[in-house]
Enzyme design. Structure first.
Site, mmCIF file in Angstrom:
data_model
loop_
_atom_site.group_PDB
_atom_site.id
_atom_site.type_symbol
_atom_site.label_atom_id
_atom_site.label_comp_id
_atom_site.label_asym_id
_atom_site.label_seq_id
_atom_site.Cartn_x
_atom_site.Cartn_y
_atom_site.Cartn_z
ATOM 1 N N LEU A 1 -31.658 -6.078 23.649
ATOM 2 C CA LEU A 1 -33.102 -6.001 23.471
ATOM 3 C C LEU A 1 -33.688 -7.299 22.954
ATOM 4 C CD1 LEU A 1 -33.436 -2.465 21.827
ATOM 5 C CD2 LEU A 1 -33.801 -3.073 24.216
ATOM 6 N N GLY B 1 -31.701 -13.038 17.671
ATOM 7 C CA GLY B 1 -32.220 -13.912 16.640
ATOM 8 C C GLY B 1 -31.184 -14.949 16.234
ATOM 9 N N ALA B 2 -31.514 -15.693 15.170
ATOM 10 C CA ALA B 2 -30.602 -16.749 14.729
ATOM 11 C C ALA B 2 -29.298 -16.186 14.196
ATOM 12 C CB ALA B 2 -31.294 -17.595 13.653
ATOM 13 N N SER B 3 -29.346 -14.978 13.632
ATOM 14 C CA SER B 3 -28.138 -14.444 13.003
ATOM 15 C C SER B 3 -27.767 -13.049 13.490
ATOM 16 C CB SER B 3 -28.333 -14.395 11.483
ATOM 17 O OG SER B 3 -29.423 -13.551 11.155
ATOM 18 N N VAL C 1 -29.770 -7.578 18.989
ATOM 19 C CA VAL C 1 -30.194 -6.183 18.970
ATOM 20 C C VAL C 1 -29.928 -5.568 20.343
ATOM 21 C CG1 VAL C 1 -32.093 -4.576 18.561
ATOM 22 C CG2 VAL C 1 -31.969 -6.711 17.268
ATOM 23 N N ASP D 1 -40.590 -13.416 5.832
ATOM 24 C CA ASP D 1 -40.392 -13.937 7.196
ATOM 25 C C ASP D 1 -41.338 -13.233 8.169
ATOM 26 O OD1 ASP D 1 -37.602 -14.227 9.551
ATOM 27 O OD2 ASP D 1 -39.313 -15.539 9.163
#
Length: 713
Positions: free
Chosen positions: A496, A499-501, A504, A614
Site C-alpha cells: 500500500l 516510508g523511510a523505515s 505497509v 511528523d
C-alpha cells in the site's frame, strides 16, 4: 418351476452378498437415488450419499442402526449435491463430474486400484500392491472412531448443526506443543481463547490423541509413552457395543456408546465439561450464556435484540440509534445498565484504576468511544462493541456496565453531563470560516496560525488517570503471530505504501475477510525499536474518529509489525496532489476541520498530551467516506502531567519542521501547529509545499503565502 424358484433365490442371495462385499473396483459409481452407498462387510458402516438439507452430501455413516449417524463428510463445506449427481471411482480418485470439470472428493497420493469400506468405519483406497494410498481416518471432520488418531497439528471442527454437517464454530486441536485444546474457530492458538485443555503443554512434538476399542482416549508422545488419560477406558469391547468421540455442535467433546443388542440410543460415557456455557462463542456477539436446568440460554445485552431470532449464535444488535453521543442530540441521552456476575473477553482500550462503580459509570458516559465498561471493584476497563464470549458466572463479582440510549424527557435536568459534551470553554480553531477566495483564505490562515500559537494554552488540561505509560499498561491490543500476518497478507503481496523505515501491506482478517493495513518496520536497530514501542504506547491508547485505529501488533524477535484499520482512499497526499482526484473546496475545508479536531484531541483531551512531530499529507489517511485520520505516531512525544514542553533531537520531515527544532529550543504542541499550518496551505492551494517546477519566487509555498500576506498589509 421349483428349480426356477431356487435359481431366483440363489440370484437374490448372490446379489445381496455382492452388495455386502467391501471391495470396490475402479469404474464403480454411486448416485443419490439408486445404488447410493458402498457398505462395509457387516453392513454396519456405509460410504456414499446421505440427505442434507435440500440435497445430498457424501460421507461415511452408520447404516446398521436406525438412527443415521454421520461420522465423516467429504468436502463438508461444499453446497449439497442434486439428485442427478454421480460419484465415480476413477484412476485419480473419487470425483463428481461438473460443468467446470471434475470435483474430487477423495484425491489419493498415487493411482488407486480398489477401495474398501471397512467395519472399523475407515474408508480406504489401495494401490495394486495393496498399499494404502488414502484413508478417511487420516482426515477426520468432527468425529473419531476406535483405532483412529488425531495427529499433532491436526484439528476436529464441530458441525454447523445436527442436520448440517458443514464446519461449525468450535475446534479441538492437537497442538504441536503436546497440548490438546479447544477454541472457537477463527481465533489464534493462545490461552485467552481456550475453554478446554489437557494441560500437557510442553510434552514435546508429535503427541497424538488415540482412541482404544474400550473407549480409552489417551495421549501418546513420540516415544509411544502415555502422557495423559483423557478417559479411563475399560468399557465393554464386544461386538454389540459401538463407541465414537465427537466435538458436538455446542462445542463440548464427548465419548458416546451405543448398544446394538438393545437397539438403544447413544449415551454419553464422558464429556470435556458438564457446563454447556463453557464453550466460548456459543452465544453470538453482544449476548451472554446463562445455564438454565443444565441447558444453555443466550441472552442479549440490555436494549439489544437478536439479529436472527431463530439463531442464538447470530448475536444481538442495538435497538436504538448509536450516534447521538457524537452528534450531541439534545432530545436523546445515555444511561448505563448493569449486568452482574458476568464475564467477557477483555479487549479494553483504556483501564482506569477506580474503586467506585459510579466513577466508572461517569467515566464511560463522558467518553463517546466507551460503549461498555467492565468493572471488578478496582479496575474500570472501557470497551467498544461488540462484546463477546459473555457468560453468567455466579462465582465472580465482575459486572458489565452497558451504555444504552434513551429519549430525553422534556423536564430532564440540563445540568446532567452528557457524553461528548464536556464544558471546557473552547474557543475553536476558526477553520469553519475558511470559505473565501484562495488568496483571502491564505491571509486568514496566517492570522489563524499566529492566533492559535499564542492562545492554545488557554485550553484546560484533562487530569491524567493512568500515570506514566508503559508499553503494555492500559493498552489492549491483539498480539499476532508472524505466521498469521503472513497468511493475512498473502505473504506480504499487496503493497500500500513505503516510508523511510517501514512498508505497509494490505491484509484480510482471517475468517471475516475484513481488510486491514499491516505495517512492517524495516529498521531492527534501536531506532526501529523506539518507533515501534512509541507507536504502540501512543496510538494504542488514543481513540478518536480522526485518528487511525491500531488493532494489534506482532513482536517476534527482529520482526516488528503493526496492524491498523484499512483506509480505502489512501493518504491526503494521494488525493490532494493528483489532479483527477482533488476534492472540491467544501470537501477540502471539511477535511481541514476534521484534522484540526484530531489535533485538539491529541493536544488537549488525551490522558497524556501528545506531540505528533511528523505532520504531513502522507501521514493523514482517508477512509471510504473521505474522513481524514492522523497516522504514523512513530516519532511522537508524550508529555507527563506536569510537562508542557520537552527537549529532543530534531524530528519530522523537511518542509514541515517548525523553526524551534533547528534552534534546539524546547518543543511544545506549537511544533505540530506549525506543521499543520503548512498542510493547511497545501489543502487550500492543492499543491505541494515545495515545488521546484514553478518559478523560484513561487516554489516554496509558505514563503509565497507570507510575501502575499506582507504586501497586502
Amino acid at each position: 418351476m421349483a428349480c426356477l424358484a431356487c435359481l431366483l433365490a440363489l440370484a437374490f442371495v448372490a446379489a445381496e452378498a455382492q452388495q455386502m462385499q467391501s471391495n470396490i473396483s475402479q469404474g464403480s459409481s454411486l448416485t443419490p437415488t439408486t445404488n447410493s452407498t458402498w457398505l462395509s462387510r457387516s453392513g454396519l458402516y456405509a460410504f456414499g450419499f446421505y440427505r442434507q438439507g435440500n440435497g445430498y452430501a457424501v460421507g461415511i455413516f452408520l447404516a446398521g442402526i436406525p438412527e443415521e449417524t454421520v461420522v465423516w463428510t467429504a468436502n463438508r463445506d461444499d453446497p449439497p449435491f442434486s439428485n442427478n449427481a454421480t460419484l465415480r471411482f476413477t484412476g485419480d480418485g473419487l470425483a463428481l463430474p461438473t460443468a467446470e470439470g471434475q470435483n474430487y472428493l477423495v484425491k489419493p497420493s498415487s493411482t488407486p486400484s480398489y477401495a474398501s469400506m471397512l467395519d472399523s468405519g475407515n474408508f480406504v483406497l489401495y494401490n495394486s500392491s495393496r498399499e494404502i494410498v488414502w484413508q478417511s481416518f487420516d482426515h477426520p471432520t468432527d468425529t473419531l472412531l476406535p483405532g483412529q488418531r488425531l495427529l499433532s497439528g491436526n484439528e476436529l471442527f464441530s458441525a454447523k448443526s445436527e442436520a448440517d454437517h458443514s464446519t461449525g464454530i468450535f475446534r479441538l486441536k492437537m497442538q504441536n506443543d503436546g497440548n490438546l485444546v479447544q477454541y472457537p474457530v477463527d481465533t489464534p492458538d493462545t490461552r485467552p481463547y481456550a475453554f478446554y485443555s489437557s494441560s500437557t503443554s510442553g510434552a514435546g512434538e508429535n503427541v497424538t490423541l488415540n482412541f482404544g476399542a474400550d473407549g480409552h482416549l489417551y495421549l501418546l508422545n513420540r516415544n509411544g509413552t502415555n502422557i495423559r488419560n483423557i478417559t479411563e477406558g475399560g468399557l465393554p469391547t464386544d461386538e454389540g457395543k459401538l463407541y465414537l468421540m465427537r466435538i458436538d455442535v455446542g462445542g463440548i467433546f464427548r465419548l458416546y456408546s451405543h448398544d446394538l443388542k438393545k437397539n438403544a440410543n447413544w449415551s454419553v460415557q464422558w464429556e470435556s465439561s458438564n457446563d454447556k456455557c463453557d464453550p466460548k462463542g456459543l452465544c453470538g456477539l453482544n449476548s451472554y450464556c446463562v445455564s438454565i436446568d443444565l441447558q444453555p440460554d443466550c441472552r442479549c445485552l440490555p436494549r439489544f435484540e437478536y439479529v436472527n431470532q431463530g439463531n442464538q449464535t447470530s448475536g444481538c444488535e442495538r435497538n436504538f440509534v448509536a450516534d447521538a453521543c457524537k452528534n450531541r442530540n439534545e432530545n436523546f441521552t445515555y444511561t448505563m445498565e448493569e449486568l452482574e456476575s458476568t464475564t467477557w473477553e477483555d479487549v479494553s482500550y483504556m483501564n482506569l484504576r477506580l474503586s467506585d462503580r459510579n466513577d466508572c459509570i461517569q467515566g464511560c458516559l463522558e467518553d463517546c468511544n466507551c460503549e461498555a465498561a467492565l468493572f471488578d471493584g478496582t479496575n474500570c476497563r472501557k470497551q467498544r462493541l461488540p462484546l463477546r464470549y459473555g457468560r453468567r458466572d455466579t462465582g465472580t463479582s465482575d459486572r458489565a456496565l452497558i451504555k444504552v440510549g434513551v429519549p430525553r424527557k422534556p423536564d430532564t435536568d440540563p445540568r446532567i453531563v452528557q457524553p461528548g459534551n464536556k464544558k471546557k470553554g473552547r474557543t475553536g480553531i476558526l477553520i469553519i470560516g475558511l470559505s473565501f477566495t484562495a488568496f483571502g483564505s491564505i491571509l486568514l490562515l496566517i492570522s489563524v496560525i499566529v492566533w492559535w500559537k499564542h492562545n492554545v494554552w488557554a485550553y484546560k488540561r484533562m487530569s491524567a488517570v493512568n500515570g506514566d505509560l508503559e508499553l503494555n499498561e492500559g493498552v489492549a491490543l491483539r498480539r499476532y503471530a508472524y505466521e498469521e500476518l503472513e497468511e493475512m497478507t498473502n505473504n506480504f503481496k499487496e503493497e500500500l505504501g513505503r516510508g523511510a523505515s517501514s512498508t505497509v501491506y494490505k491484509g484480510l482478517i482471517l475468517g471475516t475477510q475484513k481488510p486491514v493495513a499491516v505495517k512492517r518496520l524495516e529498521k531492527v536497530a534501536a531506532e526501529g525499536e523506539t518507533e515501534f514501542q512509541t507507536e504502540i504506547r501512543v496510538i494504542g491508547r488514543t481513540h478518536h474518529k480522526n485518528l487511525v485505529r491500531l488493532l494489534g501488533y506482532c513482536l517476534d524477535g527482529a520482526k516488528k509489525l503493526l496492524v491498523y484499520e484499512y483506509m480505502s482512499n489512501g493518504s491526503l497526499a494521494d488525493v490532494l496532489f493528483t489532479r483527477e482526484r482533488q476534492p472540491f473546496w467544501e470537501e477540502r475545508m471539511g477535511i481541514a476541520r476534521n484534522i484540526a479536531r484530531g489535533f485538539l484531541y491529541l493536544h488537549e483531551e488525551c490522558d497524556a498530551q501528545i506531540i505528533h512531530c511528523d505532520i504531513k499529507p502522507q501521514n493523514i489517511l482517508l477512509d471510504e467516506f473521505m474522513c481524514p485520520k492522523i497516522s504514523d505516531f512513530g516519532l511522537a512525544k508524550l508529555l507527563k502531567a506536569d510537562q508542557t514542553r520537552t527537549t529532543t533531537g530534531i524530528r519530522g520531515t523537511k518542509g514541515y519542521v517548525a523553526p524551534e527544532w533547528h534552534r534546539k529550543m524546547p518543543i511544545t504542541v506549537k511544533a505540530d501547529v506549525y506543521s499543520f499550518g503548512i498542510v493547511l496551505l497545501e489543502i487550500i492551494c492543492c499543491r505541494r509545499n515545495v515545488d521546484w517546477s514553478l518559478p523560484e519566487e513561487e516554489a516554496i509555498l509558505d514563503e509565497l503565502a507570507y510575501n502575499n500576506y506582507h504586501t497586502s498589509r
